[in-house]
Write a protein that holds these residues in place. Structure first.
Motif, PDB file in Angstrom:
ATOM      1  N   LYS A 151       0.816  -1.211   0.000  1.00 39.36           N
ATOM      2  CA  LYS A 151       0.000   0.000   0.000  1.00 39.36           C
ATOM      3  C   LYS A 151       0.847   1.258   0.000  1.00 39.36           C
ATOM      4  N   ILE A 153       2.614   2.382   2.313  1.00 42.00           N
ATOM      5  CA  ILE A 153       2.454   3.053   3.610  1.00 42.00           C
ATOM      6  C   ILE A 153       3.815   3.597   4.072  1.00 42.00           C
ATOM      7  N   LEU A 154       3.816   4.795   4.652  1.00 45.30           N
ATOM      8  CA  LEU A 154       5.083   5.410   5.043  1.00 45.30           C
ATOM      9  C   LEU A 154       5.335   5.415   6.549  1.00 45.30           C
ATOM     10  N   ASN A 155       4.405   4.876   7.336  1.00 42.79           N
ATOM     11  CA  ASN A 155       4.557   5.027   8.783  1.00 42.79           C
ATOM     12  C   ASN A 155       4.341   3.763   9.607  1.00 42.79           C
ATOM     13  N   ILE A 194       7.232  10.718  12.196  1.00 45.10           N
ATOM     14  CA  ILE A 194       6.146  10.580  11.218  1.00 45.10           C
ATOM     15  C   ILE A 194       6.624  11.074   9.859  1.00 45.10           C
ATOM     16  N   ILE A 195       6.572  10.201   8.885  1.00 39.97           N
ATOM     17  CA  ILE A 195       6.951  10.594   7.526  1.00 39.97           C
ATOM     18  C   ILE A 195       5.737  11.244   6.873  1.00 39.97           C
ATOM     19  N   GLN A 196       5.943  12.431   6.349  1.00 40.63           N
ATOM     20  CA  GLN A 196       4.838  13.211   5.780  1.00 40.63           C
ATOM     21  C   GLN A 196       4.371  12.613   4.445  1.00 40.63           C
ATOM     22  N   PRO A 197       3.131  12.927   4.064  1.00 43.26           N
ATOM     23  CA  PRO A 197       2.644  12.447   2.764  1.00 43.26           C
ATOM     24  C   PRO A 197       3.612  12.848   1.655  1.00 43.26           C
ATOM     25  N   LYS A 198       3.717  12.010   0.656  1.00 46.94           N
ATOM     26  CA  LYS A 198       4.663  12.254  -0.432  1.00 46.94           C
ATOM     27  C   LYS A 198       4.323  13.527  -1.183  1.00 46.94           C
ATOM     28  N   ASP A 199       5.367  14.218  -1.615  1.00 41.18           N
ATOM     29  CA  ASP A 199       5.191  15.363  -2.497  1.00 41.18           C
ATOM     30  C   ASP A 199       5.107  14.813  -3.920  1.00 41.18           C
ATOM     31  N   ASN A 200       3.882  14.584  -4.360  1.00 46.39           N
ATOM     32  CA  ASN A 200       3.714  13.972  -5.679  1.00 46.39           C
ATOM     33  C   ASN A 200       3.969  14.959  -6.814  1.00 46.39           C
TER      34      ASN A 200
ATOM     35  N   PHE B 120      -4.044   5.264  -1.972  1.00 41.82           N
ATOM     36  CA  PHE B 120      -3.084   5.385  -0.872  1.00 41.82           C
ATOM     37  C   PHE B 120      -2.168   6.597  -1.016  1.00 41.82           C
ATOM     38  N   GLU B 123      -1.944   7.497   4.261  1.00 41.16           N
ATOM     39  CA  GLU B 123      -2.272   6.288   5.021  1.00 41.16           C
ATOM     40  C   GLU B 123      -2.723   6.738   6.400  1.00 41.16           C
ATOM     41  N   GLN B 126      -0.949   9.555   8.432  1.00 40.95           N
ATOM     42  CA  GLN B 126      -1.004  10.847   7.731  1.00 40.95           C
ATOM     43  C   GLN B 126      -2.443  11.372   7.674  1.00 40.95           C
ATOM     44  N   LYS B 173       2.408   6.303  17.126  1.00 39.87           N
ATOM     45  CA  LYS B 173       2.424   7.340  16.082  1.00 39.87           C
ATOM     46  C   LYS B 173       1.020   7.867  15.828  1.00 39.87           C
TER      47      LYS B 173
END
Ligand code: SF4
Ligand code: SF4
Lengths: 218, 294
Positions: A151, A153-155, A194-200, B120, B123, B126, B173
């Motif tokens: 998915k 997922i970054l966290n 916490i890794i922030q949402p990707k800069d798409n 996604f 997630e 976030q 988190k």
């Protein structure tokens, strides 16, 4: 490397069926290493196509050659395709694209381009990077969550993790691997950030990269 | 009474859930909700649960609000990007929907449109941050909102995940990202749940123990095999096997569990999975029927 895989022969046949004389062009870099675009694969595919087409009552001719790299103009400059009315590329999507740009005839893909991956031993590769344009491997112990978590997922692991396996059942859970490796590296606190949402937006910025002079994207 | 008030009153909270229909006929969903009226503090509304396409959660929540229920709007990240999610949450809040449960969501490949693009863009962690930002009056891009949503925000945790350590680290988190309460994946072993609660009690969050009522030994074994993060102990499977009325036994098991853990957690979330009619019976067997409707 770019990992590729040959399309089903039927699909290839349906693309080239309307042509008389087709040149198969291999690529000696990634596609050859992926056992899909080297000399041997070009020869084998020619035989297979001849056989299949003959069975269908078609008279298409096939010949082949291999370029060192299909994704660089200097390697395709000297390709002599004059007698052919179509090209079948055994390169990745970038190879097909560059060949199409310079050829005055249709170029078809014989391969599907799958992922950027690394070798896992003989004839085996794993997806490692999705070219997201903003690498987070520094926070994730070198394991790409964008690519290896189903998915992206970054966290941390979702609730689907099953004895360390992904809920899809086709891979180890990337987040269990990341957590374990961070512990081995004695950096468990890295997980907490916490890794922030990707800069798409970088995906649109980097539709090209030109370092040659003014306007170079650095 | 709102879910937040129920928690703050200090009493044992009970929530359950309803699934929107595949189609436009909401009569059955509303009937199920009616069955639970006055017996539960809030009703979760699932979001294309198990990646199976259904009527949208937001619309279902509106139907429930109109009928005087207290819904929990489940939001997953599978089908919408950050724009769509924010605008849906604002839309929900504008209808008076006050509770949001933030989830990552099941992957599309397990559902009924396996060829769909899985989004996604966010997630769960976030998403919690995005919701927190909205409740502070700006969108995630920092632009001021004309009207700020007031939301009570929950998340989920799987106390029996294997391995459990990364799961618990993620739990922390989620708290940092703004989760005020949690509902857990179904749990069956009171001792293991209590040890999870020892950790959870270090934080200022409410926790609802997840309950799935077992209806047969077969169902229990099926869940053990197929649902990650659920472990039904062998002793319970044996109890169901030996029973002449397994549904009754399942209700008793659930009631017993509730009584075993009611002093360590803040309530229960009962996932009826198609057997909502059993929820009132479980509550009765656990001696909770009176309290909740009071
Ligand atoms: S985070 Fe993953 S997808 Fe992005 S650049 Fe790094 S390895 Fe590639
Ligand atoms: S089980 Fe692990 S790898 Fe699979 S989707 Fe969940 S977090 Fe990602």
């Amino acid at each position: 490397m770019i990992v590729v895989r040959q399309k089903p022969v039927e699909e290839i046949c349906s693309m080239v069926a309307r042509h008389r004389n087709v040149l198969l062009v291999g690529c000696n870099t990634c596609a050859a290493v992926a056992l899909a675009g080297g000399e041997k694969e070009v020869d084998t595919l020619i035989e297979l196509l001849k056989l299949t087409m003959r069975r269908k009552g078609e008279t298409t001719e096939f010949s082949g050659c291999v370029l060192q790299r299909q994704c660089e103009p200097e390697f395709i400059e000297h390709l002599d395709d004059r007698v052919y009315d179509a090209i079948l590329s055994l390169g990745c999507g970038a190879g097909v694209a560059l060949l199409s740009e310079s050829a005055d005839k249709p170029v078809y893909p014989a391969l599907d381009t799958l992922f950027i991956g690394a070798s896992q031993g003989f004839a085996s590769w794993r997806a490692e990077c999705s070219a997201c344009g903003k690498c987070v491997l520094g926070q994730t112990a070198g394991i790409c969550p964008v690519t290896r978590c189903a998915k992206g997922i970054l966290n941390g692991p979702c609730g689907g993790v099953n004895n360390g396996q992904c809920e899809l059942g086709d891979r180890p859970c990337a987040w269990v691997e990341i957590y374990d490796r961070l512990e081995t590296l004695e950096r468990p606190e890295d997980f907490k950030e916490i890794i922030q949402p990707k800069d798409n937006s970088v995906k649109t910025t980097y539709n090209k990269l030109d370092l040659s002079g003014e306007g170079g994207a650095r | 009474m709102s879910l937040r008030d129920a928690f703050e009153s200090g009493r044992f909270v009970v929530t359950s859930e309803v699934g929107p229909p595949k189609g436009t006929d909401v009569a059955e969903m509303l009937e199920t909700a009616e069955l639970l009226r006055g017996r539960v503090d809030a009703l979760n509304v699932t979001d294309n649960q198990a990646a199976v396409m259904r009527l949208c959660t937001l619309a279902a929540c509106v139907h429930l609000v109109n009928a005087g229920h207290e819904p929990v709007y489940q939001v997953t990240c599978r089908d919408r990007n950050r724009l769509a999610i924010q605008s849906d949450i604002l839309g929900a809040a504008s209808f008076g929907i006050a509770n949001v449960l933030a989830l990552t969501g099941d992957h599309v490949v397990v559902g009924d449109h396996p060829e769909a693009k899985a989004v996604f863009d966010l997630e769960s962690v976030q998403l919690l941050e995005v919701i927190e930002t909205l409740t502070k009056g700006t969108d995630f891009a920092g632009k001021e909102l004309h009207g700020t949503p007031e939301l009570y925000v929950g998340a989920v945790v799987t106390p029996d995940a294997v391995p459990v350590k990364p799961q618990l680290a993620k739990f922390e988190k989620k708290i940092e990202a703004g989760a005020r309460y949690f509902q857990t994946q179904a749990v069956y072993d009171p001792e293991s749940f209590k040890s999870f609660m020892e950790l959870a009690r270090h934080f200022d969050v409410k926790v609802l123990a997840g309950i799935v009522v077992l209806r047969s030994a077969r169902m229990a074994s099926f869940m053990n095999r197929n649902i990650p993060g659920i472990t039904v102990p062998d002793a319970l499977i044996a109890e169901l096997e030996a029973s002449e009325d397994p549904t009754r036994t399942g209700i008793e098991i659930a009631a017993r569990f509730i009584n075993d853990v009611r002093d360590v957690c803040d309530g229960v979330h009962i996932m009826a999975v198609g057997a909502e009619h059993l929820v009132p019976e479980v509550l009765e067997a656990a001696g909770l029927a009176q309290e909740v409707s009071a």
